[in-house]
Design an enzyme around this catalytic site. Structure first.
Site, PDB file in Angstrom:
ATOM      1  CG  ASP A  10      -1.872   1.167   1.366  1.00 47.41           C
ATOM      2  OD1 ASP A  10      -2.165   1.666  -0.018  1.00 47.41           O
ATOM      3  OD2 ASP A  10      -2.036   1.669   2.355  1.00 47.41           O
ATOM      4  CB  SER A  11       0.123   4.825  -1.008  1.00 43.62           C
ATOM      5  OG  SER A  11      -0.966   4.852  -0.284  1.00 43.62           O
ATOM      6  CB  CYS A  73      -2.972   0.620  -2.554  1.00 45.08           C
ATOM      7  SG  CYS A  73      -2.952   2.442  -2.885  1.00 45.08           S
ATOM      8  CB  THR A  75      -4.389   5.265  -5.196  1.00 44.81           C
ATOM      9  OG1 THR A  75      -5.095   6.097  -4.529  1.00 44.81           O
ATOM     10  CG2 THR A  75      -3.672   6.173  -6.366  1.00 44.81           C
ATOM     11  CD  GLU A 151      -1.036   6.588   6.964  1.00 44.01           C
ATOM     12  OE1 GLU A 151       0.004   7.187   6.997  1.00 44.01           O
ATOM     13  OE2 GLU A 151      -1.250   5.794   6.270  1.00 44.01           O
ATOM     14  CB  CYS A 185      -9.173   4.945   0.297  1.00 47.84           C
ATOM     15  SG  CYS A 185      -7.525   5.080   0.921  1.00 47.84           S
ATOM     16  CG  HIS A 187      -5.736   4.928   4.852  1.00 47.33           C
ATOM     17  ND1 HIS A 187      -5.164   4.620   3.657  1.00 47.33           N
ATOM     18  CD2 HIS A 187      -4.743   5.495   5.518  1.00 47.33           C
ATOM     19  CE1 HIS A 187      -3.701   4.802   3.905  1.00 47.33           C
ATOM     20  NE2 HIS A 187      -3.648   5.306   5.024  1.00 47.33           N
TER      21      HIS A 187
END
Length: 268
Positions: A10-11, A73, A75, A151, A185, A187
């Site tokens: 993941d990013s 991820c 994206t 985050e 996403c 997250h």
């Protein structure tokens, strides 16, 4: 290869929500996870940059002899599918499984999608959903502040700041009349309680990590690649490990007892 690890990247750290779902559905599987914390977020970068980053992430996982790779991820899954060209192990992204799950869950045919700017601009979810049924209506919104909120640990549905930003982004979905919402996403599942609070219980939230875990289980089962003994997982980042440990506790809801290593992703 049965007992080789699943590779996940993941990013940043949102992919840990996917790891959590893999552990729920496939408790014997070991995982090599890479979070590109030194270059997060991917969602605001150009497609060319995202593809380059994704190729490096994949190359790192391949160096660990994994048996399957999951782009944990939204994206990358949306704009960097070409990064997996020529890969000699199964590759899973989160768009297709989540779109199929949403199509199965909706009752009124109105599906919402929230994600990073890059994910929404790509129309990846919309195209996939309409490919399943072109009578569906798809409503998409970018939510660029959700990742930094998560985050930074701002996730509680009782926090006025959290509820304020969630309302700012998802209230239009109420007017759209969606009954199903893809959290596009990885997250975003951490904000699911706050999102559900704003939208109400009548909207079904689709966790992309859960949908991906179900797809991974199907692939491993059909190819006789399920681990036959319990394994262990390894975690890597491209920036400070302390941030990973702190944020992972927020994402997974528990204190973790594993080592985290920092790598130079540019070598890959």
């Amino acid at each position: 290869m049965k007992n080789a690890s699943i590779g996940a990247f993941d990013s940043g750290l949102g992919g840990l929500t996917v790891v959590s779902q893999i552990h729920n559905y496939l408790p014997n599987e070991s995982i090599v996870y890479f979070g590109d914390t030194g270059r997060v977020p991917y969602g605001s970068r150009s497609n060319e940059t995202i593809i380059r980053y994704a190729r490096q992430d994949i190359n790192f996982l391949k160096s660990n002899n994994v048996k399957l790779i999951i782009a944990a991820c939204g994206t990358v899954s949306s704009v960097a599918s070409s990064a997996a060209d020529g890969l000699d192990v199964p590759y899973v992204e989160v768009v297709t499984p989540a779109s199929k799950m949403a199509a199965e869950c909706t009752k009124n045919g109105k599906i919402g999608v929230i994600g990073t700017a890059a994910t929404i601009a790509s129309n990846s979810y919309k195209n996939k959903i309409l490919g399943i049924n072109d009578d569906f209506e798809v409503y998409q919104y970018a939510c660029p502040l959700f990742v930094p909120f998560v985050e930074s640990g701002f996730v509680s549905p009782d926090d006025e700041l959290v509820i304020g930003i969630v309302k700012r982004y998802v209230e239009p979905l109420i007017k759209d009349g969606v009954d199903t919402l893809i959290l596009g996403c990885t997250h975003y599942p951490i904000l699911a309680p706050a999102i559900q609070k704003v939208l109400g219980d009548g909207v079904k939230l689709i966790n992309t990590g859960e949908a991906a875990a179900i797809e991974i289980k199907r692939i491993l089962t059909e190819n006789d690649m399920l681990a036959d003994k319990a394994g262990e997982s390894h975690f890597f980042v491209s920036d400070t490990t302390q941030t990973f440990i702190k944020t992972s506790e927020v994402l997974l809801g528990k204190t973790l007892d594993f080592d985290v290593k920092k790598i130079d992703i540019e070598k890959y």
